[in-house]
Design an enzyme around this catalytic site. Structure first.
Site, PDB file in Angstrom:
ATOM      1  N   GLU A 155       0.895  -1.181  -0.136  1.00  0.00           N
ATOM      2  CA  GLU A 155      -0.031   0.041   0.049  1.00  0.00           C
ATOM      3  C   GLU A 155       0.907   1.109  -0.106  1.00  0.00           C
ATOM      4  OE1 GLU A 155      -2.750  -0.211   3.409  1.00  0.00           O
ATOM      5  OE2 GLU A 155      -3.725  -1.873   2.512  1.00  0.00           O
TER       6      GLU A 155
ATOM      7  N   HIS B 282      -7.896   1.285   2.208  1.00  0.00           N
ATOM      8  CA  HIS B 282      -7.614   1.068   3.769  1.00  0.00           C
ATOM      9  C   HIS B 282      -8.356   1.932   4.616  1.00  0.00           C
ATOM     10  CE1 HIS B 282      -4.779  -1.513   6.270  1.00  0.00           C
ATOM     11  NE2 HIS B 282      -5.881  -1.257   7.007  1.00  0.00           N
TER      12      HIS B 282
END
Length: 397
Positions: free
Chosen positions: A258, A281
């Site tokens: 990420e 997220h």
């Protein structure tokens, strides 16, 4: 004391620590290893979220750090055993964002069942596509929850209230809530449920556990969600199952890699597939959850600094200490070997120190004893520090 808070932690955390007399520095993004080592020089408390990794190498070069606050649920980004070996306590927020994640799961199930992303996209392109093909109610559908912890169990209750039939699988023996049905195996769950949602923890053993074999077990045209950890799912396999039509829709909030900062580039094999919801997220990213996380973790850090309390620590023995006006409190983290407490008390007795209160707990290879005394001679303190079993000793006035 000095604290460093990274990754846009809620301002309430900064306020709580400042009110406790702690100097606070905040930074908006995550830091890589070299940046983090530089930033932690002279820092006693560090607060992170999910993207900053506190590795063994970082801890080895940050001798002043005494406590780590993970302002999130997961702690797999922290080298917990290495922190424990250095007497560094770590806290997380296991409950604060539970409701936020649950509400997002429910919302995404409804969006996928009604294929709303496709309808929305068509209208934005000027196409009026009014039809009921492929759109379903969720009432009466079978929801399969993999992992029945804080999030999974609360999801179970909310989903049942909406009319879903709830099934779950967990490696631990968990009490079923409401009318939820426990499955004896993951295979049973996958072959039963029409919607599968993952809520497993970040332990290393969960890496890659959901892949081609598990997708093949799922019922045709099922829905799939992962709001737990990115590394537990083979997303290339998920893409293949979506493109073949075996999986009718997917919602993914977590990814193996990420971006560290808002606005950074992102790539995934799931991009561009119809009826796939990708979110950055944000399962626990509501203002309510972030405020509560800020309060919860900052309070844990404050109470550790001022009382020696380690309640709900994820890596060290748990002790709950009340505030004590006057006197001195000895916070002693040590190797969990026989006779340590006798040595501590022997040293204090040799120097005529009366023990006014004492608590001890152990966890794995580490022991933690907190001792309240009226006074502590310098010679006694020096002897306690020089004990071969001592990991870290702190005096709280």
């Amino acid at each position: 004391m000095k604290a460093l808070l990274l990754e846009n932690i809620h301002p309430l955390a900064e306020s709580i620590l400042r009110e406790a007399g702690i100097e606070v520095e905040t930074r908006s993004g995550a830091l890589d290893e070299a940046e983090l080592v530089d930033a932690l020089q002279g820092v006693d408390l560090v607060g992170i979220r999910s993207k900053t990794e506190i590795t063994a190498e970082v801890l080895a070069q940050a001798p002043s750090v005494q406590a780590i606050g993970a302002f999130c649920i997961g702690t797999n980004q922290i080298a917990l055993s290495d922190a424990a070996a250095k007497g560094i306590v770590a806290f997380n927020a296991p409950f604060s964002n539970t409701r936020s994640v649950v509400e997002l799961v429910i919302a995404e199930i409804i969006v996928m069942a009604r294929r709303l992303t496709e309808k929305d996209g068509a209208l934005h392109q000027g196409v009026w596509d009014k039809n009921a093909t492929g759109a379903h109610e969720i009432r009466g559908r079978k929801l399969g929850i993999v992992g029945y912890g804080n999030i999974g169990s609360q999801l179970s209750v909310v989903a049942e209230m909406l009319g879903l039939q709830v099934f779950f699988y967990d490696t631990d023996d968990k009490l079923a809530l409401g009318n939820a049905h426990r499955c004896d195996s993951l295979e049973e769950l996958l072959q039963t449920a029409e919607v599968i949602t993952l809520h497993v923890d970040g332990r290393s053993g969960n890496a890659g556990f959901f892949g081609a074999e598990q997708f093949a077990m799922m019922r045709p045209r099922s829905l799939f969600l992962n709001l737990s950890r990115g590394f537990v799912v083979d997303y290339d396999s998920l893409r293949e199952n979506l493109e073949s039509g075996h999986i009718a829709g997917a919602s993914v909030d977590v990814f193996p890699t990420e971006p560290k900062r808002r606005g950074d580039a992102f790539e995934s094999p799931l991009q561009g597939i119809p009826n796939v919801i990708l979110t950055p997220h944000i399962g626990g990213s509501t203002e309510e959850a972030q405020e509560d996380i800020g309060r919860f973790v900052a309070t844990k850090l404050r109470d550790f600094v001022h009382r020696g309390t380690t309640t709900l620590s994820v890596n060290l023995p748990s002790l709950t200490m009340e505030a004590r006006p006057g006197g001195r409190r000895i916070s002693h983290l040590h190797l969990n070997t026989p006779g340590v407490l006798a040595k501590v008390n022997g040293i204090l007795a040799d120097h005529g120190v009366n023990i006014e209160g004492q608590l001890l707990n152990t966890k794995g290879e580490v022991g933690y004893v907190v001792t309240d005394v009226a006074d502590l001679p310098h010679e006694a303190l020096a002897q306690l520090k020089s004990m071969p079993e001592t990991i870290r000793l702190r005096v709280i006035d």
